[in-house]
Design an enzyme around this catalytic site. Structure first.
Site, mmCIF file in Angstrom:
data_model
loop_
_atom_site.group_PDB
_atom_site.id
_atom_site.type_symbol
_atom_site.label_atom_id
_atom_site.label_comp_id
_atom_site.label_asym_id
_atom_site.label_seq_id
_atom_site.Cartn_x
_atom_site.Cartn_y
_atom_site.Cartn_z
ATOM 1 N N PRO A 154 0.841 -1.195 0.000
ATOM 2 C CA PRO A 154 0.000 0.000 0.000
ATOM 3 C C PRO A 154 0.880 1.251 0.000
ATOM 4 C CG PRO A 154 -0.643 -1.539 1.748
ATOM 5 C CD PRO A 154 0.670 -2.014 1.207
ATOM 6 N N LYS A 155 0.396 2.324 -0.618
ATOM 7 C CA LYS A 155 1.140 3.586 -0.620
ATOM 8 C C LYS A 155 0.620 4.462 0.516
ATOM 9 C CE LYS A 155 2.772 7.365 -3.494
ATOM 10 N NZ LYS A 155 2.607 8.335 -2.412
ATOM 11 N N TRP A 156 1.458 4.669 1.516
ATOM 12 C CA TRP A 156 1.077 5.408 2.710
ATOM 13 C C TRP A 156 1.192 6.913 2.475
ATOM 14 C CZ3 TRP A 156 -1.011 2.668 6.616
ATOM 15 C CH2 TRP A 156 -0.848 1.288 6.556
#
Length: 352
Positions: free
Chosen positions: A29-31
């Site tokens: 996931p891209k935080w």
């Protein structure tokens, strides 16, 4: 500090793609937070930002959390985030960059920060940057102890699952997916990863512009959307223009210049204590000397922009100009046109 990888380190970066790539990748996931490389040597902990700024004074509680969760000597790449009501809150994270230590301490207690670890650059006396990412990740998972405010990001080698994350996790405040070559080394400052971010379009009112620092040409358009109460809220800017196009915009916008004495929703508005409406002109905590003045336009001109994420009632990043919309009435440009992702509990992202 006596570490095999010494500060400062420029983080490994990502290039953009339109869709989740397939191949020999691990997907994460891209935080949406502050990128941070953590250096720990015993009781010494340095939080290095992407630009080389030391962040430790702004997140004293996170320093203690990292001491509890990380090995005695290590270098870890990750993201600082703030979680509010089961989702990421970038506004509350930004509040932490404040000059007053008393304010920082208060916010540290009210909204403590968390660290999301996603790469291990060094462990004890070992420099891991040349090792394949799969081996660095396995070592990271083994090295980080369970902690309320320190997490290792989820990862998968399944592009279909990554595509599912791309759709679902936005509701928890994440802004896309990152693909990392599974056998790749850690390459500071190089765009060796691939990022896929959400992108949508919206029709917005152009109610002003700021001049470019180089001279009397347009620097950025000032964009607005109407709320249900009929008030035009400032939602962000659009600034990715060539110098030739900036000069052309001066002439295109000239017919919409606000006549002297005419009312404007963002000019001389009595907005002290008004937390319901957004207007431009507030000071920038990152650059207190930044010129925030703007040239007001009659709020009649509409354009279409691309945007990646909505943060509260504004665009998280500047919108990208697509085209003028002479067929749209400005009053019809409201928040109701925006697509809002379904809510998703951040705990499910952490714990899946």
């Amino acid at each position: 500090m006596n570490l095999p990888v010494a500060p400062p380190v420029e983080p490994m970066l990502a290039k953009s793609a339109a869709k989740v790539p397939t191949g020999d990748y691990l997907y994460e996931p891209k935080w949406d937070g502050f990128r941070c490389v953590v250096f720990r040597d015993g009781d010494q902990v340095v939080l290095g930002s992407r630009g080389g700024k030391e962040l430790g004074r702004y997140f004293p509680e996170l320093v203690e959390s990292l001491k509890a969760a990380l090995p005695q000597r290590c270098v870890v790449d990750g993201e600082i985030v703030v979680v509010v009501e089961s989702r990421l809150d970038f506004d509350r994270l930004s509040d932490r960059i404040h000059p007053a230590a008393s304010r920082i301490q208060l916010l540290a207690e009210r909204t403590p920060a968390s660290f999301i670890a996603f790469d291990l650059l060094a462990l004890a006396d070992r420099d891991l940057t040349a090792e394949p990412f799969t081996e660095r990740r396995a070592a990271l998972v083994a090295a980080v102890a369970e902690h309320e405010h320190v997490h290792v990001t989820r990862a998968t080698d399944d592009p279909d699952l990554a595509t599912t994350w791309f759709a679902r996790f936005e509701g928890a405040g994440l802004d896309g997916v990152v693909a990392k070559p599974s056998q790749g080394p850690y390459t500071p400052g190089e765009r060796s990863m691939v990022k896929v971010k959400h992108e949508r379009t919206a029709d917005v009112v152009v109610a002003g512009y700021r001049l470019h620092k180089s001279g009397p040409v347009v620097g950025s358009l000032m964009l607005g959307l109407y709320g249900r109460d009929g008030v035009l809220n400032y939602v962000g800017g659009s600034s990715a223009f060539t110098m030739a196009r900036r000069a052309e915009l001066i002439d295109e916008l000239a017919p919409y210049l606000l006549p002297e004495g005419e009312a404007h929703p963002w000019v001389d508005a009595a907005d002290e204590g008004d937390e319901e409406h957004r207007r431009p002109g507030t000071l920038n905590r990152w650059n207190a000397g930044k010129d925030v003045s703007f040239i007001a336009l009659r709020p009649e001109l509409v354009c279409e922009v691309r945007y990646d994420q909505l943060q509260g009632d504004r665009f998280r990043h500047n919108g990208r100009f697509v085209r003028w919309r002479p067929d749209r009435e400005a009053k019809s440009c409201s928040y109701e046109q925006l697509e809002v992702p379904a809510a998703y509990d951040l705990a499910d992202v952490f714990g899946g």
